[in-house]
Design a protein around this motif. Structure first.
Motif, PDB file in Angstrom:
ATOM      1  N   THR A 513       0.825  -1.209   0.000  1.00 58.73           N
ATOM      2  CA  THR A 513       0.000   0.000   0.000  1.00 58.73           C
ATOM      3  C   THR A 513       0.856   1.254   0.000  1.00 58.73           C
ATOM      4  N   LEU A 514       1.984   1.235   0.727  1.00 59.58           N
ATOM      5  CA  LEU A 514       2.883   2.381   0.722  1.00 59.58           C
ATOM      6  C   LEU A 514       3.402   2.660  -0.688  1.00 59.58           C
ATOM      7  N   ALA A 515       3.809   1.617  -1.398  1.00 59.32           N
ATOM      8  CA  ALA A 515       4.322   1.802  -2.760  1.00 59.32           C
ATOM      9  C   ALA A 515       3.247   2.394  -3.664  1.00 59.32           C
ATOM     10  N   TRP A 516       1.999   1.966  -3.445  1.00 58.97           N
ATOM     11  CA  TRP A 516       0.906   2.485  -4.272  1.00 58.97           C
ATOM     12  C   TRP A 516       0.680   3.975  -4.018  1.00 58.97           C
ATOM     13  N   ILE A 517       0.521   4.350  -2.757  1.00 56.55           N
ATOM     14  CA  ILE A 517       0.218   5.755  -2.466  1.00 56.55           C
ATOM     15  C   ILE A 517       1.410   6.661  -2.725  1.00 56.55           C
ATOM     16  N   SER A 518       2.616   6.081  -2.743  1.00 53.74           N
ATOM     17  CA  SER A 518       3.811   6.901  -2.992  1.00 53.74           C
ATOM     18  C   SER A 518       3.857   7.432  -4.417  1.00 53.74           C
ATOM     19  N   LYS A 519       3.091   6.834  -5.338  1.00 54.99           N
ATOM     20  CA  LYS A 519       3.016   7.404  -6.682  1.00 54.99           C
ATOM     21  C   LYS A 519       2.494   8.832  -6.601  1.00 54.99           C
ATOM     22  N   PHE A 520       1.570   9.067  -5.663  1.00 54.95           N
ATOM     23  CA  PHE A 520       1.046  10.424  -5.464  1.00 54.95           C
ATOM     24  C   PHE A 520       1.903  11.213  -4.485  1.00 54.95           C
ATOM     25  N   ASN A 521       2.232  10.612  -3.332  1.00 58.58           N
ATOM     26  CA  ASN A 521       2.940  11.336  -2.285  1.00 58.58           C
ATOM     27  C   ASN A 521       4.352  11.727  -2.681  1.00 58.58           C
ATOM     28  N   VAL A 522       5.027  10.875  -3.435  1.00 57.78           N
ATOM     29  CA  VAL A 522       6.370  11.191  -3.920  1.00 57.78           C
ATOM     30  C   VAL A 522       6.294  11.758  -5.332  1.00 57.78           C
ATOM     31  N   GLY A 523       5.406  11.191  -6.146  1.00 57.74           N
ATOM     32  CA  GLY A 523       5.350  11.562  -7.557  1.00 57.74           C
ATOM     33  C   GLY A 523       5.012  13.009  -7.802  1.00 57.74           C
ATOM     34  N   ARG A 524       4.167  13.615  -6.986  1.00 57.65           N
ATOM     35  CA  ARG A 524       3.775  14.996  -7.253  1.00 57.65           C
ATOM     36  C   ARG A 524       4.919  15.981  -7.056  1.00 57.65           C
TER      37      ARG A 524
END
Length: 633
Positions: A513-524
């Motif tokens: 789940t961390l890897a999934w949400i990191s697309k937004f949390n890190v990606g932005r």
């Protein structure tokens, strides 16, 4: 001099099933008593309550205790069959007109003697310290009738062959199913061998709340020792987030907090143990607060300074949280309300089956919720090893699960989903803390383990493992539950911070789940080439869908929808209060560092970039280090 304290361990450092512990102190090697052991997922020790007997300690002397694995030896308790304890608790109960209506007493000596003989209710057991939990009701002194709600739990620690006795006197008004719960007004006294050793003037004890007082008795004096942990190792154990140990908390900040504590105690004297101290009593209060963050500001102050006054502030606020009406102890089990026994129960009467007894005369200063909830007791337990704080964690976690509507939380599953995104974060934080802290042999360990696994499985199935997630959430942002076309970046950051800590501790599905949400949390923070200006990454709320209710699928579309006409340039004003240690830019820093620590490799370079873009924040971190989480080495 006996000393007892909590100690977290790095995974793999101590294989407690085959090894004991020894301590080197001033050139001498002494055995360490270890109790209440909690294990990492790999089976090695995660945490233990340690006790040591130190010799020839002089006033003001500092001793370094180096801890090593050693031969496993038995630590045999040495306590008298009938200790010279002989406490009597007395409460004078008042009605609304100020008249005494009853004198209640609790006499625990005979029960302690019975428990010593049978070894029941024993928590610590060894040559240094042996502790029993003596739980008993109060009885009417005239009639012998037990009071329906007021009870005591005495965590009674015997050291030096019973010549020193530490009693943590816990007063509870916490019963769940007994009719007519409500506030109780009383004065309180503790007597020993007929002589009063402690008094609490008249106050009103709130319903579903508790308070405590530590008393030392015996022929030997209280051992006044302060334990300071090796904080780099403490952080490296991953029991807590990795805070920046280079930050020096100024004496002026610590002094100001202690002054606030002193003033709060004076201002709230009429409330007695029910005072809020520095905790915000109206949890939904908006704006930046000392108690909102991964840990409260006062807790981080203690971790970074280990100052005596900071410790007192932290423990005082943890004690204040016990006065919140969130403490429901099931009479049938002796433990906080659980969803295995009552899958459709809710603290809210109109949602509950069965319905909890109606509260009579239940006015308090508190309005608790999950979305603005702090981690009150976890770090206090880690440093002290005191049962009171372990129980506090269970109470809060149980309340978080039982508060939502059973129809939305999956009934007995107790899903955290029926909250704001930040509420989901704090509920998962509480659940993870309680599971990690509970000893392996605790009767509720498997219950909280199952609750944690169920929640992590749910998040994994609904988001990263959901074939429809790419269509529903193409940029991997969690929506506001009540407004599916909006996301709060800062709330996503909170959720990511908690999920990262769970991933660090190898909780199943947490990394997924961390890897999934990191697309937004890190990606932005890395999407400027795709049309999303990094300066706006720490925004407040973003619209995520167009007028046709279709989600934006690219960073450029998301940016233009929320900041029409803006183009990226080096002179852009950075959003999220970049000079402040308590704004959204600061919590974004913490989320990036946490993601890296949880295994998201590109989050480390992203953290460095964002920190370089927000340099003014660094000077403010010593004033408020709440979000000062940094990448691990």
């Amino acid at each position: 001099m006996p000393v007892t304290f909590g100690q977290p361990f790095k995974a793999g450092d101590w294989l407690h099933t085959t090894q004991g512990l020894v301590a080197q102190v001033g050139g001498a090697t002494i055995p360490l008593q270890a109790d209440e052991i909690s294990s990492h997922r790999d089976g090695s020790a995660r945490f233990a309550v340690l006790s040591a007997q130190l010799s020839n300690v002089q006033p003001g002397e500092a001793r370094i205790i180096n801890i090593f694995p050693g031969a496993k030896v038995n630590s045999t308790p040495s306590v008298p069959a009938s200790p010279d304890w002989n406490l009597e608790l007395e409460a004078q109960v008042y009605d609304a007109n100020g008249n005494v209506t009853a004198t209640l007493v609790a006499q625990p000596q005979s029960q302690l003697v019975t428990q010593i003989a049978s070894t029941t209710g024993r928590r610590l057991a060894g040559a240094v310290a042996t502790e029993y939990t003596v739980a008993l009701p109060f009885k009417n002194k005239a009639t012998g009738t037990p009071h329906p709600h007021l009870s005591a739990r005495l965590h009674t620690r015997l050291t030096d062959g019973g010549q020193r006795i530490r009693t943590d006197v816990v007063m509870e008004n916490t019963r769940t199913w007994t009719a007519s719960p409500g506030n109780i007004t009383y004065s309180f006294a503790v007597k020993r061998n007929g002589s009063t050793i402690y008094t609490q003037p008249k106050f009103t004890h709130y319903h579903h709340a508790r308070w405590h007082k530590v008393l030392w008795t015996g022929s030997l004096a209280e051992p006044k020792a302060r334990v300071r942990h090796n904080m780099p190792y403490f952080m490296a154990s991953k029991a807590v987030w990795n805070y920046d140990l280079n930050i020096q908390i100024p004496a002026s900040v610590l002094d100001n907090d202690y002054s606030r504590l002193t003033k709060a105690r004076a201002d709230q004297a009429a409330l007695g143990p029910m005072g809020n101290v520095m905790v915000e009593p109206y949890f939904p209060m908006t704006g930046g607060r000392d108690d909102i963050g991964p840990y409260p500001r006062w807790t981080v102050n203690y971790l970074l300074s280990q100052d005596s006054s900071a410790l007192e502030v932290m423990l005082a606020n943890a004690d204040a949280a016990a006065a919140v009406n969130t403490h429901y102890r099931d009479e049938a089990t002796g433990y906080p309300l659980d969803l295995d026994r009552y899958p459709n129960v809710s603290i809210t009467p109109e949602w509950s089956s069965p319905v909890l007894p109606a509260v009579v005369d239940g006015t308090t200063i508190w309005t608790p919720d999950v979305a603005h909830q702090s981690s009150f007791a976890y770090v206090p337990y880690l440093v002290t090893g005191d049962t009171f704080y372990l129980d506090e964690m269970m109470f809060w976690t149980a309340w978080n699960a039982a508060t939502p509507n059973p129809g939305y939380r999956g009934a007995g599953l107790g899903l955290a989903i029926d909250n704001q995104v930040r509420g989901q974060a704090w509920a998962m934080r509480s659940l993870g803390e309680t599971y990690r802290a509970l000893p392996d042999n605790h009767p509720r360990k498997s219950y909280f383990d199952n609750r944690l696994k169920v929640n992590l499985d749910w998040y994994a199935k609904v988001y990263p493992l959901n074939p429809s997630a790419a269509t529903l959430y193409p940029l991997n942002a969690l929506p506001k539950p009540d407004q599916q076309d909006v996301t709060g970046p800062w709330q996503n950051d909170y959720f990511g911070i908690v999920m990262a800590q769970l991933a660090e501790n190898n909780e199943p599905n947490a990394y997924t789940t961390l890897a999934w949400i990191s697309k937004f949390n890190v990606g932005r923070f890395n999407a400027e080439a795709q049309g999303f200006c990094t300066a706006y990454a720490a925004g407040y709320y973003f619209s995520t869908r167009n007028s046709s209710n279709n989600p934006y699928t690219s960073w450029r579309d998301l940016f233009q929808a929320n900041f029409p006409g803006e183009t990226c340039n080096t002179g852009m004003v950075i959003a999220g209060y970049p000079a402040s240690s308590d704004g959204y830019a600061a919590s974004a820093r913490a989320a990036l560092a946490s993601a890296f620590n949880g295994g998201i490799t590109d989050a480390g370079s992203t953290y460095a970039k964002w920190r370089a873009m927000t340099p003014a924040m660094d000077a403010d971190m010593s004033r408020n280090p709440t979000w000062a989480i940094v990448p691990r080495p």
